[in-house]
Motif scaffolding. Structure first.
Motif, short mmCIF file in Angstrom:
data_model
loop_
_atom_site.label_atom_id
_atom_site.label_comp_id
_atom_site.label_asym_id
_atom_site.label_seq_id
_atom_site.Cartn_x
_atom_site.Cartn_y
_atom_site.Cartn_z
N GLY A 181 1.13 -23.18 -6.88
CA GLY A 181 1.50 -24.21 -5.91
C GLY A 181 2.96 -24.62 -5.93
N LYS A 182 3.75 -24.08 -6.88
CA LYS A 182 5.17 -24.41 -6.96
C LYS A 182 5.99 -23.20 -6.49
CE LYS A 182 4.48 -27.49 -10.85
NZ LYS A 182 4.67 -27.66 -12.29
N VAL A 183 7.17 -23.48 -5.96
CA VAL A 183 8.02 -22.39 -5.45
C VAL A 183 8.49 -21.52 -6.61
CG1 VAL A 183 10.15 -21.82 -4.24
CG2 VAL A 183 8.77 -23.76 -3.48
N LEU A 184 8.13 -20.25 -6.54
CA LEU A 184 8.58 -19.27 -7.53
C LEU A 184 9.90 -18.65 -7.05
CD1 LEU A 184 8.04 -17.62 -10.11
CD2 LEU A 184 6.71 -16.04 -8.71
N ARG A 185 9.93 -18.30 -5.78
CA ARG A 185 11.15 -17.79 -5.15
C ARG A 185 11.15 -18.27 -3.71
NH1 ARG A 185 12.37 -11.41 -4.41
NH2 ARG A 185 11.17 -11.70 -2.51
N PRO A 186 12.21 -18.97 -3.29
CA PRO A 186 12.24 -19.45 -1.91
C PRO A 186 12.39 -18.30 -0.91
CG PRO A 186 14.31 -19.96 -3.00
CD PRO A 186 13.40 -19.36 -4.04
N ALA A 187 11.84 -18.50 0.26
CA ALA A 187 11.99 -17.50 1.32
C ALA A 187 13.38 -17.65 1.94
CB ALA A 187 10.92 -17.70 2.37
N ARG A 188 14.01 -16.53 2.25
CA ARG A 188 15.29 -16.55 2.97
C ARG A 188 14.97 -16.22 4.41
NH1 ARG A 188 20.07 -14.07 -0.70
NH2 ARG A 188 20.22 -15.90 -2.03
#
Length: 197
Positions: A181-188
């Motif tokens: 549920g936490k951001v592992l890698r943000p989307a670009r």
């Protein structure tokens, strides 16, 4: 000559006689009071340490230490898991993109027998990776055609768009992933921007 004794001499003789008289009397014997001496290492009742309190404190300290080490261990494991997952994400993303491309070619009927075999192999690898990622709580973010979210996405470009696409994610340059549920890698992403005219 006896009569002419000096007063000093008389006084001296009288003092000796008085001392003899005191010696002859039966005076009670004066004793020194007895003092009980305790060994130095034995604490007195008022100073006895409270071993129960010490035990309770020691037990609480140990319990706190155990909980802290368990938290640190879990934190180190989570950090290691996150680091390893981030290293696998680029390969996983390539597989996802190639799978989508092969599916498009297959739909058009442009897929040869050899490409179908490659696609089958990619699907097997992808399925295994997907199982491992799912077990670790890693999921791909679905961002296309959805409003831009600065908490999970990074904008790399803004392109002119229609009014209904204003603020929507039009392209995903790099896939984003979450872990538990936490951001592992943000989307670009590339976001649409409607120009007022």
């Amino acid at each position: 000559m006896k009569k002419t004794m000096s007063k000093k001499h008389q006084h001296k003789n009288g003092g000796e006689e008085a001392a003899q008289a005191l010696d002859e009397q039966d005076l009670p014997e004066v004793r020194e009071p007895e003092i009980e001496v305790k060994p130095a290492d034995e604490p007195t009742p008022e100073k006895k340490p409270d071993y129960y309190d010490q035990l309770v404190r020691l037990s609480a300290d140990f319990d706190n230490y155990r909980k802290r080490t368990e938290r640190e261990k879990a934190s180190f494991l989570a950090y290691g898991k996150k680091e390893f997952a981030q290293k696998l994400l680029p390969a996983y993303e390539v597989l996802l993109r190639q799978r989508a491309e092969l599916a498009k070619e297959e739909d058009k009927g442009e897929c040869s027998a050899s490409l179908k075999a490659v696609k089958a192999g990619l699907n097997m690898v992808f399925t295994e990776l997907e199982k491992a990622f799912k077990a670790e709580g890693i999921e791909h973010m679905d961002v296309l055609d959805k409003p831009y979210d600065p908490a999970t996405q990074e904008v790399v470009a803004m392109i002119p768009s229609s009014e209904d696409q204003d603020g929507l994610v039009l392209q995903e340059v790099q896939m984003g992933f979450t872990m538990d549920g936490k951001v592992l890698r943000p989307a670009r992403v590339i976001v649409g921007q409607h120009a007022e005219g």
